[in-house]
Design an enzyme around this catalytic site. Structure first.
Site, PDB file in Angstrom:
ATOM      1  N   LYS A 115      -0.669  14.385 -11.447  1.00  0.00           N
ATOM      2  CA  LYS A 115       0.249  13.836 -12.437  1.00  0.00           C
ATOM      3  C   LYS A 115       1.261  14.887 -12.910  1.00  0.00           C
ATOM      4  O   LYS A 115       2.402  14.548 -13.259  1.00  0.00           O
ATOM      5  CB  LYS A 115      -0.533  13.259 -13.616  1.00  0.00           C
ATOM      6  CG  LYS A 115      -1.327  12.012 -13.257  1.00  0.00           C
ATOM      7  CD  LYS A 115      -0.426  10.904 -12.729  1.00  0.00           C
ATOM      8  CE  LYS A 115      -1.171   9.615 -12.476  1.00  0.00           C
ATOM      9  NZ  LYS A 115      -0.291   8.512 -12.005  1.00  0.00           N
TER      10      LYS A 115
ATOM     11  N   ASN B 251       3.416   2.752 -10.640  1.00  0.00           N
ATOM     12  CA  ASN B 251       2.183   2.714 -11.419  1.00  0.00           C
ATOM     13  C   ASN B 251       0.936   2.985 -10.582  1.00  0.00           C
ATOM     14  O   ASN B 251      -0.053   3.505 -11.111  1.00  0.00           O
ATOM     15  CB  ASN B 251       2.051   1.337 -12.089  1.00  0.00           C
ATOM     16  CG  ASN B 251       0.675   1.114 -12.674  1.00  0.00           C
ATOM     17  OD1 ASN B 251       0.319   1.669 -13.711  1.00  0.00           O
ATOM     18  ND2 ASN B 251      -0.125   0.293 -11.994  1.00  0.00           N
TER      19      ASN B 251
ATOM     20  N   TYR C 240      -6.774  14.974 -10.144  1.00  0.00           N
ATOM     21  CA  TYR C 240      -5.997  13.986 -10.889  1.00  0.00           C
ATOM     22  C   TYR C 240      -4.926  14.615 -11.777  1.00  0.00           C
ATOM     23  O   TYR C 240      -3.741  14.277 -11.687  1.00  0.00           O
ATOM     24  CB  TYR C 240      -6.919  13.114 -11.729  1.00  0.00           C
ATOM     25  CG  TYR C 240      -6.163  12.073 -12.530  1.00  0.00           C
ATOM     26  CD1 TYR C 240      -5.638  10.938 -11.910  1.00  0.00           C
ATOM     27  CD2 TYR C 240      -5.951  12.229 -13.901  1.00  0.00           C
ATOM     28  CE1 TYR C 240      -4.931   9.994 -12.628  1.00  0.00           C
ATOM     29  CE2 TYR C 240      -5.256  11.284 -14.637  1.00  0.00           C
ATOM     30  CZ  TYR C 240      -4.748  10.176 -13.996  1.00  0.00           C
ATOM     31  OH  TYR C 240      -4.030   9.247 -14.712  1.00  0.00           O
TER      32      TYR C 240
ATOM     33  N   THR D 209      -9.327   0.817 -18.951  1.00  0.00           N
ATOM     34  CA  THR D 209      -9.119   0.266 -17.615  1.00  0.00           C
ATOM     35  C   THR D 209     -10.289   0.655 -16.715  1.00  0.00           C
ATOM     36  O   THR D 209     -11.131   1.473 -17.075  1.00  0.00           O
ATOM     37  CB  THR D 209      -7.820   0.793 -16.971  1.00  0.00           C
ATOM     38  OG1 THR D 209      -7.950   2.203 -16.739  1.00  0.00           O
ATOM     39  CG2 THR D 209      -6.609   0.521 -17.846  1.00  0.00           C
TER      40      THR D 209
ATOM     41  N   ASP E  77       0.872  -1.164   0.000  1.00  0.00           N
ATOM     42  CA  ASP E  77       0.000   0.000   0.000  1.00  0.00           C
ATOM     43  C   ASP E  77       0.913   1.218   0.000  1.00  0.00           C
ATOM     44  O   ASP E  77       1.591   1.496   0.995  1.00  0.00           O
ATOM     45  CB  ASP E  77      -0.887  -0.009   1.242  1.00  0.00           C
ATOM     46  CG  ASP E  77      -1.833   1.178   1.308  1.00  0.00           C
ATOM     47  OD1 ASP E  77      -1.640   2.148   0.550  1.00  0.00           O
ATOM     48  OD2 ASP E  77      -2.765   1.155   2.136  1.00  0.00           O
TER      49      ASP E  77
END
Length: 259
Positions: free
Chosen positions: A186, A96, A182, A217, A69
């Site tokens: 990134k 990832n 998000y 995904t 984790d």
């Protein structure tokens, strides 16, 4: 890119599904021993078994599950200690593991990320996994990477991380809602990639960010048009760079991307 990867050891976080799973499979097929990092131990074991089977069909390497984790420093330290005891070093780290914060929704439906109305706790949670998780894992395994003759770090980024692309009126992402969680997370991963690359350049550690593209995904409710295997191609390429390969860069399958 070098494909002489037999005997190398790679850790892929969030590798029980999606792009991480596909990257793990390909690295194992190329001869690496791949450590399948997953929060859920059962899913990690199942994924590792599938990766081993895929590698065996290709006369490749091996795979082992690692409970991981990325938001829990104690768990990360335990995993790093196990890797050190079992293998003595680490050759490849693929950061990832990541979340969107919005759950399983397509980017165009992530209206909860609009900056003026976003829940700050959601932003914190996204950064905890996507940004602080990268730092936590990288720093924990860096001593093991320094023992490798070919250390490589690949951080999973996104085209939405590019300030140049997202700021372009009428550009490819112009129709998506503005994102306060998000996409900025990134972008921060890209900044970290540059900083780690600058620090580790003289030690031969190549650190790069990968944009896998819009992959089908769970994270986007299967709205993507690329397969996980296609998305993993750039990840694998950066994980197997020759010594004269780039560092501190941001790449997709077609080459360098603007910051």
């Amino acid at each position: 890119m070098s494909m002489h990867t037999t005997g190398r050891v790679a850790l892929v976080t969030g590798a029980n599904k999606g792009i991480g799973r596909a990257a793990a499979e390909r690295l194992a097929e190329l001869g690496m021993t791949v450590l399948v990092g997953a929060r859920d131990a059962r899913r990690g074991r199942e994924a590792a078994a599938a990766v081993r089977a895929s590698a065996a069909r290709a006369s490749g390497g091996d795979a082992h599950a690692v409970a991981l984790d990325v938001t829990d420093p104690a768990v990360v330290r335990k995993a790093a200690a196990w890797i050190g005891e079992r293998f003595g070093r680490l050759d490849v780290l693929v950061n990832n593991a990541g979340i969107t914060g919005s759950g399983r929704v397509r980017p165009q439906d992530a209206l909860d990320q609009i900056p003026s109305t976003v829940d700050v706790d959601m932003v914190r949670a996204v950064f905890e996994t996507n940004v602080f998780g990268v730092i936590t894992v990288t720093n924990a395994v860096l001593p093991l990477l320094r023992r490798s003759p070919v250390p490589r770090i690949v951080n999973l980024s996104s085209g939405a991380a590019s300030l140049a692309i997202t700021a372009a009126p009428g550009g490819p992402l112009a129709e998506l809602p503005a994102s306060a969680a998000y996409s900025p997370s990134k972008t921060a991963v890209n900044a970290l990639t540059v900083q780690y690359a600058n620090e580790l350049r003289k030690e031969g550690v190549l650190v790069n960010a990968a944009d896998p593209g819009y992959v089908d995904t769970e994270i986007n409710d299967h709205g993507g048009f690329l397969t996980p295997a296609q998305g993993a191609e750039v990840v694998v390429r950066l994980a197997t760079l020759d010594a004269d390969g780039p560092t501190g860069g941001f790449f997709n399958a077609d080459g360098p991307l603007p910051w």
